[in-house]
Design a protein around this motif. Structure first.
Motif, PDB file in Angstrom:
ATOM      1  N   GLU A 209       0.840  -1.205   0.000  1.00 40.21           N
ATOM      2  CA  GLU A 209       0.000   0.000   0.000  1.00 40.21           C
ATOM      3  C   GLU A 209       0.873   1.252   0.000  1.00 40.21           C
ATOM      4  O   GLU A 209       1.991   1.241   0.509  1.00 40.21           O
ATOM      5  CB  GLU A 209      -0.934  -0.011   1.215  1.00 40.21           C
ATOM      6  N   MET A 212       1.828   4.989   4.865  1.00 43.18           N
ATOM      7  CA  MET A 212       1.288   4.605   6.171  1.00 43.18           C
ATOM      8  C   MET A 212       0.002   5.341   6.487  1.00 43.18           C
ATOM      9  O   MET A 212      -0.831   4.854   7.259  1.00 43.18           O
ATOM     10  CB  MET A 212       2.329   4.869   7.264  1.00 43.18           C
ATOM     11  N   ASP A 217      -3.613   1.974  12.158  1.00 44.53           N
ATOM     12  CA  ASP A 217      -2.594   1.162  12.829  1.00 44.53           C
ATOM     13  C   ASP A 217      -3.040  -0.293  12.954  1.00 44.53           C
ATOM     14  O   ASP A 217      -2.252  -1.224  12.747  1.00 44.53           O
ATOM     15  CB  ASP A 217      -2.309   1.728  14.220  1.00 44.53           C
ATOM     16  N   TRP A 220      -2.571  -2.126   9.672  1.00 45.65           N
ATOM     17  CA  TRP A 220      -1.174  -2.439   9.369  1.00 45.65           C
ATOM     18  C   TRP A 220      -0.708  -3.680  10.130  1.00 45.65           C
ATOM     19  O   TRP A 220       0.021  -4.514   9.590  1.00 45.65           O
ATOM     20  CB  TRP A 220      -0.264  -1.250   9.691  1.00 45.65           C
ATOM     21  N   ARG A 224       0.596  -7.120   8.440  1.00 52.51           N
ATOM     22  CA  ARG A 224       1.889  -7.689   8.824  1.00 52.51           C
ATOM     23  C   ARG A 224       1.747  -9.148   9.206  1.00 52.51           C
ATOM     24  O   ARG A 224       2.513 -10.011   8.749  1.00 52.51           O
ATOM     25  CB  ARG A 224       2.483  -6.900   9.991  1.00 52.51           C
ATOM     26  N   ARG A 234       6.798  -7.259   2.320  1.00 50.79           N
ATOM     27  CA  ARG A 234       6.060  -6.045   2.686  1.00 50.79           C
ATOM     28  C   ARG A 234       6.917  -4.836   2.316  1.00 50.79           C
ATOM     29  O   ARG A 234       8.123  -4.809   2.595  1.00 50.79           O
ATOM     30  CB  ARG A 234       5.757  -6.019   4.190  1.00 50.79           C
ATOM     31  N   ILE A 236       6.717  -0.250   1.608  1.00 50.85           N
ATOM     32  CA  ILE A 236       5.951   0.974   1.879  1.00 50.85           C
ATOM     33  C   ILE A 236       6.754   2.198   1.449  1.00 50.85           C
ATOM     34  O   ILE A 236       7.977   2.209   1.551  1.00 50.85           O
ATOM     35  CB  ILE A 236       5.606   1.073   3.395  1.00 50.85           C
ATOM     36  N   ASP A 256       5.801   8.679   9.968  1.00 48.02           N
ATOM     37  CA  ASP A 256       5.432   7.518   9.160  1.00 48.02           C
ATOM     38  C   ASP A 256       6.513   6.439   9.175  1.00 48.02           C
ATOM     39  O   ASP A 256       6.198   5.243   9.180  1.00 48.02           O
ATOM     40  CB  ASP A 256       5.092   7.939   7.730  1.00 48.02           C
ATOM     41  N   ALA A 260       5.943   2.673  10.559  1.00 45.78           N
ATOM     42  CA  ALA A 260       6.165   1.550   9.650  1.00 45.78           C
ATOM     43  C   ALA A 260       7.054   0.492  10.289  1.00 45.78           C
ATOM     44  O   ALA A 260       6.737  -0.705  10.262  1.00 45.78           O
ATOM     45  CB  ALA A 260       6.784   2.054   8.351  1.00 45.78           C
ATOM     46  N   TYR A 264       4.384  -2.364  10.955  1.00 51.32           N
ATOM     47  CA  TYR A 264       4.298  -3.085   9.686  1.00 51.32           C
ATOM     48  C   TYR A 264       5.553  -3.898   9.395  1.00 51.32           C
ATOM     49  O   TYR A 264       5.505  -4.910   8.717  1.00 51.32           O
ATOM     50  CB  TYR A 264       4.049  -2.038   8.593  1.00 51.32           C
TER      51      TYR A 264
END
Length: 427
Positions: A209, A212, A217, A220, A224, A234, A236, A256, A260, A264
């Motif tokens: 995606e 963030m 949250d 995410w 994960r 994964r 970002i 962010d 992350a 994530y």
């Protein structure tokens, strides 16, 4: 197949291997230069032999940094670690637009125009650009593929047609949350989004995606856990501009990048364009894989990434060309620009070593992809390489072969691109 220069006859023999219908030809190169091993050290090479998909013989002479005559130079094939090949159908269409106007969902130019493409038209554009990648020495790319299941399937088809490896990172076709839900930052993914995620991951190699700030949250953490259970990648975008950090801070109290890494735990972070010293230290601590995209940043009028500082960190640096809409997927252009920006940021004539930049599209990729992706040439390893014509006037008297690869080679100098023994481009 015979590849010859007017200055030096260089043999490249191709013979059939047995008569098995799936066997690959044998390739053999003599009296050339090979960038050898993880340090990309140039050596004269008496003989490089490929049988099926493997380098089976590599007879090297002592290292040679410069040339006194033209020859072929064989280098590890490139990986482009950040692309959006879906919008290669829109070259330069967002000229004059801001990042938000051109690329943000749901109403950005890119998403409006992608919705107008027929599958056949779209597939044709993507396939043509993957073939151009092969022409420019690239055998694989990591793609942030929009349009949900359909988008991932389309790229899979293009990859199969061209032989270029596409590491497909899918995303939701439409964002799952309203602006109010994102502001509250409490909601989990709805059932229909979980079903779409499962369908995307059944096709794609991972999830990607955009920012963030696009999800909560809780979402995410869900993504994960799901991707981790399936062994999926994964990735970002982080810190492409200050707005990414500011929106995240306003909603969650954390930037962010910090969110992350905590929630994530991405295998790959894209951009880091406006990373400050604290954020660079955080990425260094976590040894983050970072794909830099300096040409795309410059094209959008954004700051240039802190390449010199990142090179001094423990982060693992990769290189990408970003949106097909913004740039051609030509890593030679990206290498040249990145090297010169880094030298300007260092402010001296010594750093960086050109090989440190070249590693960003070769050896450094192993940290992310592993498996049979090595990014360097050695006997017994996969035959993934590019043959460059250093008989050309601008190359044949090179005093520093790696520097010339980074700053002077153009797509016109590529004689052949080989992935696992198969010629993707070349006569």
């Amino acid at each position: 197949m015979g590849l010859e220069s007017p200055h030096l006859a260089i043999e490249c023999h191709v013979t059939s291997v047995l008569s098995h219908p799936n066997s690959l030809p044998m390739l053999e190169f003599t009296d050339c230069v090979v960038l050898h091993g993880p340090e990309l050290e140039p050596h004269w090479c008496d003989r490089l032999t490929v049988s099926a998909d493997t380098i089976t013989r590599l007879k090297l002479r002592p290292p040679c940094l410069s040339l006194d005559r033209g020859t072929q130079v064989i280098v590890p094939a490139f990986y482009n670690s950040h692309t959006h090949m879906g919008d290669s159908c829109l070259p330069d269409g967002a000229t004059g637009m801001t990042l938000e106007q051109g690329f943000f969902r749901p109403h950005g130019y890119k998403y409006r125009e992608l919705a107008k493409q027929t599958p056949a038209e779209h597939l044709g554009h993507i396939t043509a650009h993957l073939r151009y990648m092969a022409r420019t020495g690239t055998i694989g790319h990591i793609d942030f593929r929009e349009q949900g299941v359909y988008g991932s399937e389309l790229l899979r088809r293009a990859s199969a047609e061209t032989g270029v490896r596409s590491v497909v990172l899918g995303q939701f076709n439409e964002l799952p949350f309203t602006a109010a839900q994102l502001q509250e930052n409490q909601a989990a993914l709805p059932e229909e989004s979980l079903a779409e995620l499962a369908a995307v991951l059944a096709i794609a190699d991972g999830f990607s995606e955009s920012t963030m700030n696009d999800l909560t949250d809780a979402a995410w953490v869900q993504i994960r856990d799901i991707t981790e259970a399936q062994g999926k990648l994964r990735a970002i975008h982080c810190l492409e501009n200050d707005g990414y950090r500011e929106v995240s801070l306003a909603v969650t109290g954390r930037g962010d990048l910090e969110r992350a890494l905590d929630l994530y735990q991405p295998h790959l972070v894209i951009h880091a364009t406006v990373a400050n010293d604290a954020e660079i230290a955080l990425m260094s601590q976590h040894r983050v894989n970072i794909a830099l995209n300096p040409r795309a940043n410059a094209n959008l009028g954004l700051p240039l990434p802190p390449i010199a500082k990142l090179l001094e960190s423990n982060a693992n640096l990769l290189l990408g060309t970003d949106n097909g809409l913004l740039n051609s997927p030509n890593l030679f252009a990206e290498l040249d620009f990145t090297y010169k920006v880094a030298k300007s940021q260092y402010g001296d004539a010594i750093r960086p070593d050109p090989r440190a930049i070249l590693k960003m599209v070769t050896t450094n990729v192993r940290s992310l992809l592993g498996g049979d992706t090595y990014g360097y040439l050695e006997q017994g390893l996969p035959a993934d390489f590019v043959v460059l014509d250093f008989t050309q006037p601008h190359l044949r008297a090179s005093r520093h072969i790696p520097a010339s690869i980074v700053t002077r080679v153009t797509p016109a100098d590529v004689l052949a691109t080989v992935r696992q023994g198969k010629v993707l481009f070349g006569e």
